[in-house]
Structures are given as structure tokens and as C-alpha cells.
Design a protein around this motif. Sequence first.
Motif, PDB file in Angstrom:
ATOM      1  N   PRO A  14     -26.248 -37.109 -12.974  1.00 49.83           N
ATOM      2  CA  PRO A  14     -27.124 -36.652 -14.733  1.00 49.83           C
ATOM      3  C   PRO A  14     -27.878 -35.408 -14.772  1.00 49.83           C
ATOM      4  N   GLY A  15     -28.164 -35.085 -15.944  1.00 52.08           N
ATOM      5  CA  GLY A  15     -28.819 -34.297 -16.449  1.00 52.08           C
ATOM      6  C   GLY A  15     -28.478 -32.718 -15.846  1.00 52.08           C
ATOM      7  N   GLY A  16     -26.961 -33.029 -15.333  1.00 52.16           N
ATOM      8  CA  GLY A  16     -26.462 -31.710 -14.986  1.00 52.16           C
ATOM      9  C   GLY A  16     -25.752 -30.866 -15.971  1.00 52.16           C
ATOM     10  N   SER A  17     -24.948 -29.759 -14.817  1.00 50.84           N
ATOM     11  CA  SER A  17     -23.903 -29.117 -17.020  1.00 50.84           C
ATOM     12  C   SER A  17     -22.652 -28.913 -15.931  1.00 50.84           C
ATOM     13  N   LEU A  18     -21.695 -28.315 -16.288  1.00 48.11           N
ATOM     14  CA  LEU A  18     -20.760 -28.189 -15.850  1.00 48.11           C
ATOM     15  C   LEU A  18     -20.154 -27.286 -17.643  1.00 48.11           C
ATOM     16  N   ARG A  19     -19.046 -26.188 -16.961  1.00 49.78           N
ATOM     17  CA  ARG A  19     -18.213 -25.480 -18.208  1.00 49.78           C
ATOM     18  C   ARG A  19     -16.716 -25.527 -17.786  1.00 49.78           C
ATOM     19  N   LEU A  20     -15.697 -26.293 -18.544  1.00 51.88           N
ATOM     20  CA  LEU A  20     -14.874 -26.013 -18.423  1.00 51.88           C
ATOM     21  C   LEU A  20     -13.970 -25.382 -18.909  1.00 51.88           C
ATOM     22  N   SER A  21     -12.713 -24.641 -18.159  1.00 49.17           N
ATOM     23  CA  SER A  21     -12.089 -24.084 -19.236  1.00 49.17           C
ATOM     24  C   SER A  21     -10.599 -24.160 -19.491  1.00 49.17           C
ATOM     25  N   CYS A  22      -9.984 -23.556 -20.655  1.00 50.80           N
ATOM     26  CA  CYS A  22      -8.926 -23.769 -20.776  1.00 50.80           C
ATOM     27  C   CYS A  22      -8.112 -22.291 -21.093  1.00 50.80           C
ATOM     28  N   ALA A  23      -6.971 -22.036 -20.342  1.00 51.33           N
ATOM     29  CA  ALA A  23      -6.134 -21.056 -20.869  1.00 51.33           C
ATOM     30  C   ALA A  23      -4.456 -21.659 -21.294  1.00 51.33           C
ATOM     31  N   ALA A  24      -3.732 -21.625 -22.674  1.00 52.01           N
ATOM     32  CA  ALA A  24      -3.189 -21.315 -23.389  1.00 52.01           C
ATOM     33  C   ALA A  24      -1.951 -20.256 -22.735  1.00 52.01           C
ATOM     34  N   SER A  25      -1.068 -19.536 -22.332  1.00 53.01           N
ATOM     35  CA  SER A  25       0.380 -19.118 -22.202  1.00 53.01           C
ATOM     36  C   SER A  25       1.772 -19.501 -22.455  1.00 53.01           C
ATOM     37  N   GLY A  26       2.258 -18.645 -22.516  1.00 50.77           N
ATOM     38  CA  GLY A  26       4.121 -18.827 -23.177  1.00 50.77           C
ATOM     39  C   GLY A  26       3.893 -17.689 -24.165  1.00 50.77           C
ATOM     40  N   SER A  70     -16.503 -22.979 -27.032  1.00 49.05           N
ATOM     41  CA  SER A  70     -15.853 -21.240 -27.943  1.00 49.05           C
ATOM     42  C   SER A  70     -14.886 -21.187 -27.260  1.00 49.05           C
ATOM     43  N   ARG A  71     -14.131 -20.308 -27.751  1.00 49.38           N
ATOM     44  CA  ARG A  71     -13.285 -19.090 -27.882  1.00 49.38           C
ATOM     45  C   ARG A  71     -13.551 -18.188 -26.809  1.00 49.38           C
ATOM     46  N   GLY A  72     -12.364 -17.493 -26.275  1.00 47.80           N
ATOM     47  CA  GLY A  72     -12.161 -16.196 -25.578  1.00 47.80           C
ATOM     48  C   GLY A  72     -12.134 -14.838 -26.175  1.00 47.80           C
ATOM     49  N   ASN A  73     -13.132 -13.927 -25.769  1.00 47.97           N
ATOM     50  CA  ASN A  73     -12.037 -12.734 -26.665  1.00 47.97           C
ATOM     51  C   ASN A  73     -10.855 -13.035 -26.446  1.00 47.97           C
ATOM     52  N   ALA A  74      -9.491 -13.029 -25.646  1.00 48.24           N
ATOM     53  CA  ALA A  74      -8.587 -13.690 -26.278  1.00 48.24           C
ATOM     54  C   ALA A  74      -7.784 -14.201 -26.868  1.00 48.24           C
TER      55      ALA A  74
END
Length: 120
Positions: A14-26, A70-74
Motif C-alpha cells: 500500500p502506498g506504492g506505485s506500478l506502471r502498466l503498459s499495453c501495446a496493440a499490434s496487427g 497516457s499514450r505512447g508516441n507511436a
Amino acid sequence: QVQLVESGGGLVQPGGSLRLSCAASGSIFMIYGMGWYRQAPGKQRELVASTTSGSNTNYAESVKGRFTISRGNAKNTVYLQMNSLKPEDTAIYYCKADLRLPVGTELGSWGQGTQVTVSS
């Protein structure tokens, strides 16, 4: 075929941080928007945060001020920075993309989910 692959889940105190990422392809013509949803045991899947191609964002009340999408540059990637995590944030987090295929079909595509557990 469209694939969404999430990463970044795990166990955090509790109190910590995480960063999730998701990439779409196809075979994707356009991505209108991307978002993060979560589903805790025994509960319905709920929207956590979303963003459109125009960079508008929307957050669930329970995560406002703590999570940032947030969105990535791509533009085929989306991130969820989660700070000040609470035990009630524990859930499987799913990425979703609202997109258009080259043939014109519009659909929502889901990732397989990544587990986030907030516990001491």
C-alpha cells in the motif's frame, strides 16, 4: 488479427506505485481510443481510465489524482501510472482499444489482463 499485450502488473505494498503498459499490434487502420479496465473478484469489470486519439482523458472517481493514463508516441501503446496504491485497487487490469480495421470494421479489442495486487 489484432492483439493487445499488457505488462507491468505485480505485487506492491500500500502506498506504492506500478506502471502498466499495453501495446496493440496487427492489422489496424486506426485506433480511436484506448483505456484500462479492472475486475476484482466477485465484482463487475469497471472503467479505470480512458483516452481518445485527441488526448482527452477520463478517470473513475476512485482513482482521480492517483492514476495517470497516457499514450505512447507511436499511438498504439497506452500506459497507466498508478501511484498511492490501495488494497482496494487489487484486481485484474485489462487494456482495451477501440479501433478500425483496414476493411472498415470497427470493434473493441481486449488484452488478456494483468494482475495487480496491493497488500502488505
